[in-house]
Motif scaffolding. Structure first.
Motif, PDB file in Angstrom:
ATOM      1  N   GLU A  51       0.820  -1.211   0.000  1.00  0.00           N
ATOM      2  CA  GLU A  51       0.000   0.000   0.000  1.00  0.00           C
ATOM      3  C   GLU A  51       0.855   1.263   0.000  1.00  0.00           C
ATOM      4  N   ASP A 128     -12.345  -0.504   2.741  1.00  0.00           N
ATOM      5  CA  ASP A 128     -12.248  -1.164   1.449  1.00  0.00           C
ATOM      6  C   ASP A 128     -13.186  -0.444   0.481  1.00  0.00           C
ATOM      7  N   PRO A 129     -12.702  -0.019  -0.673  1.00  0.00           N
ATOM      8  CA  PRO A 129     -11.392  -0.277  -1.269  1.00  0.00           C
ATOM      9  C   PRO A 129     -10.302   0.643  -0.708  1.00  0.00           C
ATOM     10  N   PHE A 130      -9.050   0.277  -1.002  1.00  0.00           N
ATOM     11  CA  PHE A 130      -7.907   1.115  -0.648  1.00  0.00           C
ATOM     12  C   PHE A 130      -7.947   2.362  -1.535  1.00  0.00           C
ATOM     13  N   ARG A 151      -9.200  -4.129  -1.739  1.00  0.00           N
ATOM     14  CA  ARG A 151      -8.146  -4.658  -0.857  1.00  0.00           C
ATOM     15  C   ARG A 151      -7.838  -6.140  -1.110  1.00  0.00           C
ATOM     16  N   PHE A 154      -4.508  -6.993  -2.536  1.00  0.00           N
ATOM     17  CA  PHE A 154      -3.302  -6.966  -1.700  1.00  0.00           C
ATOM     18  C   PHE A 154      -3.067  -8.308  -0.982  1.00  0.00           C
TER      19      PHE A 154
END
Length: 457
Positions: A51, A128-130, A151, A154
């Protein structure tokens, strides 16, 4: 080489094969994971999404966008789309107008107020989401651009593989286990089949009563066992042949010996008869009587020896038929009655009828049985001067009982220690499917000849 032909080597090969399949499967999964984690070349080719790195790259590229046009923003979004297919991006101007969107699935307002912008940032923070928000260039008048990545992107590669191919991996492992179990079952089934085949060969007999040889197909442990079994069969067959030859020699020896003994015995008997016609003293008469008795005993022994040899060779004529045994024994006793009277015996005869009165026997064999028993009483129980012949009937058997008051036999066995005469009795009684018992002690001997009621049925 001997080890590689063994069952242990074969089973170890099965285990190694199963382990190898598992190892190859894991190696294939590892190569597959490494292949799918390669997302391209450049700044994002490591395959593992971090991230902080994405956020840093997004800010850096946004800062370099000094000329914020629709085409430049579209090219930037397209570049990131190639690296992150699930990412969504959009551009909001300084006035709050939604200008350019890329792969945006959620409904966004065309006009972004400060309150909505603040709410959006609050909702996306750590969720979520990033989400990454970056201003374009050094001047905030160009507005800001937003990057959103689910997410799930990841997650570690193995988790992705499991999510996408978990069922495939699970059933693959099950298939390997089932393969090992099936191969093991087939292996042990083959061993069991060969052992059962060997057991059947052990139970089958040829005309001589010997097991037959088995074909040896393999040279493992079971093959060696089969080879040893065949060697044992050959040794038994050789031993059987030697025994038959020795038995034949023994029969011929006994037959020749009996013939050679009978010739001089006949001459001795003739000379004894001639001497008996002469005038003799009392002592001479007693000696001549003793000699006659010995001649009779020797002749009986020779006859018994011949009969026993013929019985053992299964050459003694046997013709069974149904006869009234009460009448037969009573008539047979009449020939022995004078003999026992002459010796001073007390004779007790009680022949009561029983059912069924008919026995299926050979009359000559049954007569020989009673003759041998009576001769045994005369020779070995003469001191008791008593003989009893009776019948007995129960729910289990019907029988004849011969009892004397002699000194008894040292051994109570049916044949052992009872002399060759009683050995012949044992063989003949069993040959006629009868039974007999001997009870003997210092007060006398009791012989029971019986026929089971089950045999009558």
């Amino acid at each position: 080489m001997k080890f590689f032909r063994s069952l242990l080597a074969k089973y170890m090969l099965i285990i190694i094969l199963a382990i190898s399949i598992v190892q190859i499967s894991y190696l294939g999964v590892a190569i597959f994971v490494l292949g799918i984690t390669k997302t391209g070349t450049g700044d994002f080719s490591s395959g593992v999404l971090v991230e902080s790195d994405i956020e840093e790259q997004w800010h850096a590229q946004a800062k370099n966008m000094t000329n914020a046009t629709d085409d430049a923003i579209t090219q930037l979004f397209q570049k990131w789309q190639e690296q992150f297919p699930t990412a969504s991006m959009f551009w909001v101007s300084e006035e709050g107008n939604l200008l350019t969107t890329w792969n945006v699935k959620d409904q966004l307002p065309a006009k972004w107020t400060p309150a909505y912008t603040t709410q959006f940032i609050k909702e996306r923070y750590g969720d979520d989401p990033f989400t990454v928000i970056a201003f374009l260039g050094d001047d905030i008048s160009n507005g800001f651009i937003v990057l959103e990545i689910p997410r799930v992107a990841f997650n570690p590669p193995l988790i992705k593989v499991y999510d996408n191919y978990g069922n495939f991996l699970f059933f693959g492992v099950i298939a390997v286990i089932l393969f090992f179990i099936i191969v093991s079952l087939l292996f042990f089934k083959g061993i069991r089949k060969r052992l059962l085949h060997l057991q059947e060969a052990m139970e089958i007999r040829d005309v001589d009563g010997l097991p037959i040889e088995i074909q040896v197909k393999k040279r493992d442990e079971i093959g060696q066992l089969e080879h040893s079994f065949n060697r044992m069969v050959c040794e038994l067959r050789d031993s059987k042949q030697r025994q038959q030859k020795e038995e034949q020699l023994r029969r011929e020896l006994i037959a020749n010996l009996s013939h050679d003994l009978r010739t001089p015995l006949t001459k001795v008997r003739a000379q004894s008869y001639t001497i008996s016609k002469e005038a003799l003293s009392e002592e001479g008469k007693q000696a001549l009587k003793a000699m006659d008795t010995s001649i009779v005993n020797i002749d009986a022994l020779i006859e018994n020896l011949m009969s026993y040899t013929l019985l053992m060779a299964s050459k003694y004529k046997f013709e069974p038929k149904d006869i009234n045994v009460i009448r037969f024994v009573r008539e047979h006793l009449t020939t022995w009655y004078p003999v026992f009277e002459r010796e001073g015996f007390t004779i007790d005869i009680e022949l009561q009828s029983f059912e069924p009165v008919e026995w299926r026997v050979d009359p000559l064999w049954l007569g020989r049985v009673f003759d041998n028993i009576f001769q045994n009483v005369l020779r070995h129980a003469n001191s008791g001067k008593y003989i009893s012949v009776k019948t007995e009937s129960t729910a289990c058997y019907t029988a004849f009982i011969v009892e004397d008051h002699g000194q008894g036999m040292k051994n109570e066995s049916n044949a052992k220690g009872a002399g060759i005469g009683l050995s012949i009795v044992d063989v003949m009684i069993k040959g006629m499917h009868l039974e007999w018992d001997i009870h003997s002690d210092h007060s006398g001997t009791k012989i029971i000849i019986k026929k089971s009621a089950k045999l009558e049925k």
